[in-house]
Design a protein around this motif. Structure first.
Motif, PDB file in Angstrom:
ATOM      1  N   LEU A  12      50.083  54.506  26.107  1.00  0.00           N
ATOM      2  CA  LEU A  12      49.091  54.732  27.190  1.00  0.00           C
ATOM      3  C   LEU A  12      49.204  53.575  28.011  1.00  0.00           C
ATOM      4  CD1 LEU A  12      45.984  55.989  25.228  1.00  0.00           C
ATOM      5  CD2 LEU A  12      47.615  57.410  26.703  1.00  0.00           C
ATOM      6  N   PHE A  13      49.255  53.941  29.314  1.00  0.00           N
ATOM      7  CA  PHE A  13      49.127  52.801  30.333  1.00  0.00           C
ATOM      8  C   PHE A  13      47.755  52.783  31.301  1.00  0.00           C
ATOM      9  CE2 PHE A  13      53.674  53.472  29.254  1.00  0.00           C
ATOM     10  CZ  PHE A  13      54.179  52.191  29.172  1.00  0.00           C
ATOM     11  N   PRO A  14      47.352  51.873  31.553  1.00  0.00           N
ATOM     12  CA  PRO A  14      46.163  51.920  32.238  1.00  0.00           C
ATOM     13  C   PRO A  14      46.609  52.110  33.873  1.00  0.00           C
ATOM     14  CG  PRO A  14      46.717  49.599  32.077  1.00  0.00           C
ATOM     15  CD  PRO A  14      47.790  50.383  31.075  1.00  0.00           C
ATOM     16  N   ASN A  15      45.651  53.018  34.661  1.00  0.00           N
ATOM     17  CA  ASN A  15      46.045  53.411  35.819  1.00  0.00           C
ATOM     18  C   ASN A  15      45.405  52.144  36.684  1.00  0.00           C
ATOM     19  OD1 ASN A  15      46.881  55.749  35.359  1.00  0.00           O
ATOM     20  ND2 ASN A  15      45.181  56.862  35.207  1.00  0.00           N
ATOM     21  N   LEU A  16      46.304  51.265  37.088  1.00  0.00           N
ATOM     22  CA  LEU A  16      45.741  50.084  37.806  1.00  0.00           C
ATOM     23  C   LEU A  16      46.441  50.082  39.364  1.00  0.00           C
ATOM     24  CD1 LEU A  16      46.654  47.041  35.428  1.00  0.00           C
ATOM     25  CD2 LEU A  16      44.298  48.289  35.515  1.00  0.00           C
ATOM     26  N   THR A  17      45.196  49.693  40.381  1.00  0.00           N
ATOM     27  CA  THR A  17      45.808  49.830  41.603  1.00  0.00           C
ATOM     28  C   THR A  17      45.156  48.791  42.340  1.00  0.00           C
ATOM     29  OG1 THR A  17      43.934  50.911  42.208  1.00  0.00           O
ATOM     30  CG2 THR A  17      45.842  52.414  41.835  1.00  0.00           C
ATOM     31  N   ILE A  18      46.005  48.004  43.000  1.00  0.00           N
ATOM     32  CA  ILE A  18      45.249  46.667  43.904  1.00  0.00           C
ATOM     33  C   ILE A  18      44.631  47.224  45.230  1.00  0.00           C
ATOM     34  CG2 ILE A  18      45.999  44.529  45.017  1.00  0.00           C
ATOM     35  CD1 ILE A  18      48.547  44.583  42.976  1.00  0.00           C
ATOM     36  N   GLN A  19      43.428  46.988  45.233  1.00  0.00           N
ATOM     37  CA  GLN A  19      42.535  47.262  46.345  1.00  0.00           C
ATOM     38  C   GLN A  19      42.869  46.244  47.529  1.00  0.00           C
ATOM     39  OE1 GLN A  19      41.041  49.885  46.538  1.00  0.00           O
ATOM     40  NE2 GLN A  19      41.684  50.571  44.569  1.00  0.00           N
ATOM     41  N   GLU A  20      43.647  46.253  48.128  1.00  0.00           N
ATOM     42  CA  GLU A  20      44.150  45.200  49.370  1.00  0.00           C
ATOM     43  C   GLU A  20      44.417  45.852  50.504  1.00  0.00           C
ATOM     44  OE1 GLU A  20      46.495  41.241  49.360  1.00  0.00           O
ATOM     45  OE2 GLU A  20      47.332  42.916  48.161  1.00  0.00           O
ATOM     46  N   THR A  34      57.368  33.693  51.619  1.00  0.00           N
ATOM     47  CA  THR A  34      58.744  33.351  50.898  1.00  0.00           C
ATOM     48  C   THR A  34      58.650  31.938  50.235  1.00  0.00           C
ATOM     49  OG1 THR A  34      59.844  34.580  52.706  1.00  0.00           O
ATOM     50  CG2 THR A  34      60.934  33.160  51.643  1.00  0.00           C
ATOM     51  N   PHE A  35      58.150  31.285  50.699  1.00  0.00           N
ATOM     52  CA  PHE A  35      57.726  29.798  49.953  1.00  0.00           C
ATOM     53  C   PHE A  35      56.965  30.010  48.640  1.00  0.00           C
ATOM     54  CE2 PHE A  35      55.103  26.169  49.115  1.00  0.00           C
ATOM     55  CZ  PHE A  35      55.947  25.166  48.854  1.00  0.00           C
ATOM     56  N   LEU A  36      56.117  30.873  48.707  1.00  0.00           N
ATOM     57  CA  LEU A  36      55.361  30.969  47.466  1.00  0.00           C
ATOM     58  C   LEU A  36      56.380  31.785  46.536  1.00  0.00           C
ATOM     59  CD1 LEU A  36      51.805  32.082  48.733  1.00  0.00           C
ATOM     60  CD2 LEU A  36      52.285  29.802  47.589  1.00  0.00           C
ATOM     61  N   LYS A  37      56.889  32.630  46.805  1.00  0.00           N
ATOM     62  CA  LYS A  37      57.839  33.193  45.683  1.00  0.00           C
ATOM     63  C   LYS A  37      58.722  32.517  45.294  1.00  0.00           C
ATOM     64  CE  LYS A  37      58.135  38.251  47.554  1.00  0.00           C
ATOM     65  NZ  LYS A  37      59.074  39.228  48.160  1.00  0.00           N
ATOM     66  N   GLN A  45      51.971  35.105  41.978  1.00  0.00           N
ATOM     67  CA  GLN A  45      51.734  35.967  41.093  1.00  0.00           C
ATOM     68  C   GLN A  45      50.178  36.265  41.046  1.00  0.00           C
ATOM     69  OE1 GLN A  45      53.613  38.510  39.797  1.00  0.00           O
ATOM     70  NE2 GLN A  45      55.612  37.518  40.834  1.00  0.00           N
ATOM     71  N   SER A  46      49.656  35.205  40.776  1.00  0.00           N
ATOM     72  CA  SER A  46      47.943  35.166  40.587  1.00  0.00           C
ATOM     73  C   SER A  46      47.385  35.750  41.950  1.00  0.00           C
ATOM     74  CB  SER A  46      47.693  33.591  40.591  1.00  0.00           C
ATOM     75  OG  SER A  46      46.397  33.663  40.551  1.00  0.00           O
ATOM     76  N   LEU A  47      47.960  35.369  43.245  1.00  0.00           N
ATOM     77  CA  LEU A  47      47.449  35.908  44.508  1.00  0.00           C
ATOM     78  C   LEU A  47      47.535  37.346  44.509  1.00  0.00           C
ATOM     79  CD1 LEU A  47      48.072  33.151  46.918  1.00  0.00           C
ATOM     80  CD2 LEU A  47      45.869  33.756  46.220  1.00  0.00           C
ATOM     81  N   LEU A  48      48.690  37.811  44.178  1.00  0.00           N
ATOM     82  CA  LEU A  48      49.510  39.255  44.367  1.00  0.00           C
ATOM     83  C   LEU A  48      48.503  40.169  43.347  1.00  0.00           C
ATOM     84  CD1 LEU A  48      51.308  41.059  45.336  1.00  0.00           C
ATOM     85  CD2 LEU A  48      52.710  40.780  43.362  1.00  0.00           C
ATOM     86  N   LEU A  49      48.276  39.823  41.941  1.00  0.00           N
ATOM     87  CA  LEU A  49      47.588  40.433  40.953  1.00  0.00           C
ATOM     88  C   LEU A  49      46.058  40.523  41.092  1.00  0.00           C
ATOM     89  CD1 LEU A  49      49.365  39.313  37.815  1.00  0.00           C
ATOM     90  CD2 LEU A  49      49.548  41.627  38.946  1.00  0.00           C
ATOM     91  N   THR A  50      45.510  39.525  41.941  1.00  0.00           N
ATOM     92  CA  THR A  50      43.967  39.564  42.197  1.00  0.00           C
ATOM     93  C   THR A  50      43.836  40.168  43.618  1.00  0.00           C
ATOM     94  OG1 THR A  50      44.161  37.592  43.080  1.00  0.00           O
ATOM     95  CG2 THR A  50      43.455  37.792  40.925  1.00  0.00           C
ATOM     96  N   HIS A  56      44.914  35.749  52.077  1.00  0.00           N
ATOM     97  CA  HIS A  56      45.539  34.410  52.056  1.00  0.00           C
ATOM     98  C   HIS A  56      46.900  34.172  53.299  1.00  0.00           C
ATOM     99  CE1 HIS A  56      47.173  30.482  50.707  1.00  0.00           C
ATOM    100  NE2 HIS A  56      48.445  30.916  50.662  1.00  0.00           N
ATOM    101  N   LEU A  57      47.796  35.034  53.228  1.00  0.00           N
ATOM    102  CA  LEU A  57      48.716  34.977  54.277  1.00  0.00           C
ATOM    103  C   LEU A  57      48.163  35.254  55.602  1.00  0.00           C
ATOM    104  CD1 LEU A  57      51.476  37.103  52.695  1.00  0.00           C
ATOM    105  CD2 LEU A  57      51.088  34.623  52.721  1.00  0.00           C
ATOM    106  N   GLU A  58      47.100  35.904  55.997  1.00  0.00           N
ATOM    107  CA  GLU A  58      46.521  36.237  57.137  1.00  0.00           C
ATOM    108  C   GLU A  58      45.848  34.988  57.547  1.00  0.00           C
ATOM    109  OE1 GLU A  58      43.669  39.659  59.054  1.00  0.00           O
ATOM    110  OE2 GLU A  58      43.251  39.252  57.037  1.00  0.00           O
ATOM    111  N   GLU A  59      44.981  34.410  56.765  1.00  0.00           N
ATOM    112  CA  GLU A  59      44.417  33.300  57.175  1.00  0.00           C
ATOM    113  C   GLU A  59      45.468  31.819  57.573  1.00  0.00           C
ATOM    114  OE1 GLU A  59      41.653  30.558  57.825  1.00  0.00           O
ATOM    115  OE2 GLU A  59      41.102  32.834  57.178  1.00  0.00           O
ATOM    116  N   ILE A  60      46.420  31.969  56.635  1.00  0.00           N
ATOM    117  CA  ILE A  60      47.588  30.956  57.006  1.00  0.00           C
ATOM    118  C   ILE A  60      48.011  31.186  58.640  1.00  0.00           C
ATOM    119  CG2 ILE A  60      49.888  30.077  56.511  1.00  0.00           C
ATOM    120  CD1 ILE A  60      47.893  29.085  54.622  1.00  0.00           C
TER     121      ILE A  60
END
Length: 113
Positions: A12-20, A34-37, A45-50, A56-60
């Motif tokens: 069983l896999f959870p149905n997860l979606t990122i609300q972004e 690119t720098f973060l990657k 990964q933390s920013l992507l998963l949360t 963050h990129l828009e603010e930069i």
């Protein structure tokens, strides 16, 4: 928080979606991503998963654009440009030089830190 699951074989896999929300990311946002990657993968990964990566990129991007405008204005006060009508090539070269100078500090302070 209520999770739903889907079955794949015996698991069983959870149905997860990122609300972004989708945002327009310009040059500085893409450079930051690119720098973060490549150099700060755990933060990426933390920013992507949360779901905070795009904001963050828009603010930069917004901060970099504002800083670029301010720094070019300050550099123009110190080093006035030649007349655009009399010598357009010298004006272009001067403005490109000022832009490169301002951009170098922005990249160092905001994007690659």
């Amino acid at each position: 928080m209520e999770l739903t699951y889907h079955r794949k074989g015996d698991y069983l896999f959870p149905n997860l979606t990122i609300q972004e929300t989708e945002v327009q990311i310009g040059k500085y946002g893409m450079l930051r991503r690119t720098f973060l990657k490549e150099h700060k993968n755990s933060l990426y990964q933390s920013l992507l998963l949360t779901g905070k990566l795009n904001s963050h990129l828009e603010e930069i991007e917004k901060t970099a654009q504002k800083r670029l405008e301010v720094q070019i204005a300050k550099l123009l006060e110190k080093n006035p440009a030649p007349s655009k009508e009399e010598n357009p090539m010298a004006w272009t070269a001067h403005m490109n030089s000022l832009t490169a100078t301002a951009e170098e500090s922005i990249l160092t302070e905001l994007v690659y830190s």
